[in-house]
Write an enzyme that holds these catalytic residues in place. Structure first.
Site, PDB file in Angstrom:
ATOM      1  N   TRP A 102      -7.515   5.322   1.264  1.00 13.86           N
ATOM      2  CA  TRP A 102      -6.071   5.078   1.363  1.00 13.86           C
ATOM      3  C   TRP A 102      -5.251   6.328   1.079  1.00 13.86           C
ATOM      4  CZ3 TRP A 102      -4.672   1.616   4.482  1.00 13.86           C
ATOM      5  CH2 TRP A 102      -5.449   0.472   4.644  1.00 13.86           C
ATOM      6  N   ASP A 172       1.068   5.085  -4.891  1.00 13.71           N
ATOM      7  CA  ASP A 172       0.767   3.906  -4.074  1.00 13.71           C
ATOM      8  C   ASP A 172       0.024   2.933  -4.978  1.00 13.71           C
ATOM      9  OD1 ASP A 172      -0.213   1.965  -2.403  1.00 13.71           O
ATOM     10  OD2 ASP A 172      -1.339   3.327  -1.090  1.00 13.71           O
ATOM     11  N   LYS A 196      -1.723  -8.357  -2.142  1.00 15.89           N
ATOM     12  CA  LYS A 196      -2.829  -8.448  -3.099  1.00 15.89           C
ATOM     13  C   LYS A 196      -2.354  -9.106  -4.397  1.00 15.89           C
ATOM     14  CE  LYS A 196      -4.018  -4.349  -0.686  1.00 15.89           C
ATOM     15  NZ  LYS A 196      -5.124  -4.750   0.106  1.00 15.89           N
TER      16      LYS A 196
END
Ligand code: PMP
Length: 360
Positions: A102, A172, A196
């Protein structure tokens, strides 16, 4: 309904009370005669939902008053672009720490908007550890320093915000936001997509220190412009209203659980027992440096790769679903976000013991 524990990495399981409340309010919200999905985003009913979500988020994370909280469309991937568009502030470079899949995506997107310097990379360890901050080399001219607080695929997590002075820190937190308390003051900007820990896909929370915004790159689309979004209550256009509402329900649930300290304690217990089970067994393994193992995403493998598919099939049979690892790495992965009850992890551990006894 069959009892199933859903270990999906995202979109991930929601707390049952959140789904039940959404179901109870689906047809009609609070005697208004209409569903949340049918409301004007500018009407007083939806505005009250939106404001309550922001107030609860501010309370849970103790967000200081000089930070803006935005609810934006487009997922975290939109923020991979919006962050450099908004925060370069005329500087030549931006700096990123590369810790896995990511952060790689964030770096690739930021490169579309100017020069990116990589301050540190975990590539040498095949992304199983995090280089110590003392060895990071952040360009002194960087507009900000970006890192991925939890690598959802690799299962690598920063357990503290890196101690780096002189640059706004951008994180992030898509896969660990609200799983533990964080000191928002340490950050220039925090972002996280909702699917999530804080709701469903399609909405992303951005928490940004106000003095950093207002100097967007020329050509920045209005919906990506933090200043415009902040001035318009995240309603430059029609926002994903239902997703915003579901985030609000999830935040209320989190408060009912006792807030972030309580959820963190539960998350630590869940992760510790799962890693302990893996480490105690000669059959299962996890490759990540124990100091940076994720509390949210636990990748593991059986000693024999040929047993992965039988493991997944038997697990599914036992009501333990979505345990396959990311397509880029294979193996298995248990995602155990806030909504995963401790019994879910206990059931997984019992299943793992049983599978090892039968097939190990
Ligand atoms: N960052 C991290 C850490 C993620 O786990 C994900 C999604 N799994 C993303 C970014 C991308 O999020 P989205 O799909 O919402 O754009």
């Amino acid at each position: 309904m069959a009892r199933v524990y859903n270990f999906s990495p995202g979109p991930a399981m929601l707390p049952a009370p959140v789904l039940e409340r959404a179901q109870a309010e689906l047809r009609e919200w609070h005697s208004t005669g209409v569903s949340v999905m049918e409301m004007s985003h500018r009407g007083k009913d939806f505005v009250s939902i939106a404001e309550k979500a922001e107030a609860d988020l501010r309370e849970l994370l103790a967000v200081p008053g000089d930070y803006k909280v935005l609810f934006l469309p487009g997922g975290a991937t939109a923020q991979f672009a919006a962050v450099p568009m908004n925060l370069r502030r005329g500087k030549a470079k931006v700096s990123y720490v590369s810790t896995g899949y990511w952060s790689g995506k964030a770096i690739a997107e930021a490169t579309l908007y100017g020069q990116v310097q990589v301050a540190a990379s975990a590539k040498d360890s095949n992304f199983t550890t995090i280089p110590p901050v003392s060895r990071w080399n952040v360009d002194p001219d960087a507009a900000y320093l970006h890192y991925t607080a939890n690598e959802t695929i690799g299962g690598v997590e920063f357990h503290a915000a890196p101690e780096v002075d002189g640059f706004p820190l951008v994180a992030d937190m898509s896969s660990n936001i609200l799983s533990r308390p964080v000191d928002v003051r340490r950050f220039g900007l925090i972002y996280g997509s909702a699917q999530k820990n804080i709701g469903v896909a399609g909405i992303t929370v951005v928490i940004v220190r106000e003095d950093l915004i207002g100097q967007t790159l020329p050509g920045t689309p209005s919906i990506f412009d933090y200043r415009q979004q902040a001035d318009n209550g995240s309603m430059v256009n029609t926002p994903p209203t239902y997703n915003w509402y579901l985030t609000g329900l999830t935040l209320e649930w989190l408060k009912e659980q006792g807030g972030l300290k309580a959820i963190e304690a539960r998350n630590i217990r869940k992760a510790e027992k799962l890693y302990a089970a893996i480490d105690a067994s000669p059959f299962y393994s996890n490759p990540v440096d124990p100091a940076v193992r994720s509390r949210m995403n636990v990748p593991f493998r059986p000693a024999d790769a040929a047993l992965e598919n039988p493991f997944l099939a038997d697990a599914k049979e036992a009501g333990l679903v979505n345990l396959e690892g990311h397509r880029s790495v294979g193996g298995m992965r248990a995602s155990i976000y806030n909504a995963m009850p401790e019994e879910g992890v206990d059931t997984l551990i019992s299943f793992m013991h049983e599978f090892e006894r039968k097939r190990g």
